[in-house]
Design an enzyme around this catalytic site. Sequence first.
Site, mmCIF file in Angstrom:
data_model
loop_
_atom_site.group_PDB
_atom_site.id
_atom_site.type_symbol
_atom_site.label_atom_id
_atom_site.label_comp_id
_atom_site.label_asym_id
_atom_site.label_seq_id
_atom_site.Cartn_x
_atom_site.Cartn_y
_atom_site.Cartn_z
ATOM 1 N N HIS A 64 0.823 -1.203 0.000
ATOM 2 C CA HIS A 64 0.000 0.000 0.000
ATOM 3 C C HIS A 64 0.865 1.263 0.000
ATOM 4 O O HIS A 64 1.933 1.319 0.613
ATOM 5 C CB HIS A 64 -0.952 0.007 1.189
ATOM 6 C CG HIS A 64 -2.102 -0.935 1.018
ATOM 7 N ND1 HIS A 64 -2.901 -1.344 2.065
ATOM 8 C CD2 HIS A 64 -2.593 -1.559 -0.086
ATOM 9 C CE1 HIS A 64 -3.839 -2.174 1.610
ATOM 10 N NE2 HIS A 64 -3.662 -2.319 0.314
ATOM 11 N N HIS A 120 -4.977 -8.550 5.244
ATOM 12 C CA HIS A 120 -5.093 -7.141 4.844
ATOM 13 C C HIS A 120 -4.745 -7.003 3.361
ATOM 14 O O HIS A 120 -5.467 -6.374 2.599
ATOM 15 C CB HIS A 120 -4.165 -6.300 5.712
ATOM 16 C CG HIS A 120 -4.196 -4.837 5.417
ATOM 17 N ND1 HIS A 120 -5.296 -4.050 5.664
ATOM 18 C CD2 HIS A 120 -3.243 -4.012 4.907
ATOM 19 C CE1 HIS A 120 -5.028 -2.802 5.320
ATOM 20 N NE2 HIS A 120 -3.788 -2.747 4.850
#
Length: 269
Positions: A64, A120
């Site tokens: 990310h 995640h």
Amino acid sequence: MNTSAPIQAAPAVLTPIPALSDNYIWMVQKNGHAIVVDPGESGPVEAMLRDGLILEAILITHHHGDHVGGVRALQQRTGARVYGPRHENIPLRDVPLSEGETVDLPGTGLRFQVLDIPGHTAGHIAYTGLLEPGRPAVFCGDTLFAAGCGRLFEGTPAQMLDSLDKLAGLHPDTLVCCAHEYTASNIRWALQVEPDNAALQQRAQDVTRTRALGQPTLPSTIGLELDTNPFLHSRRADVRAAAARQAGAPLDTPQAVFAGLRQWKNDFR
């Protein structure tokens, strides 16, 4: 006869560097060298690289942007080696990693074991090891938070529960170095799930005082998370009952309880 005391090695200095809106970039300094974990931007790290401090390595837990945004500038400035998950696209990654592999960093004298902790993201990893004897730590990115856990963007509830179980199995004294200052909001939600948890009530008071002073609530410890984090309590009867009431349906497995808790937290304001 030489009667001088032996020279003691300087302790490792662990620093959560604030970045972006609520991120922490973790830095460990030792022996004049440093490593950083998940630099979402380069400026706060560059401000720490003074007095000859050498950036030895950049460790990445997942892809990310708020975890990799500063990699390129830092690598180009310092030449630091970039380590990251094997199965994710990491900028300028030199060393791809997955569970069972080891990261040896001779400048700092640190060594980390790699854990696969998907949920995640699909390829999320953690780094765990001793900062010095008797001082274990885990850099777990956005998987385990203080009194919380990361959202499921790419993985399943079963994967995330397995990943949390893996982290929960570390030594209770292990420092939990996660990547966001979410503790206060996580605790407000956790008290809805476990209103009678005395350890959680005490933690809420401690966090309120800490944040009033403008200080980080991190690192946590595995032991503290085991006592106060509902996401690590998916097998407890009271937590299962609370999650089922919130969901309005029976939740018959730990995976279903976890999924119910995660949806509850997603919707919590």
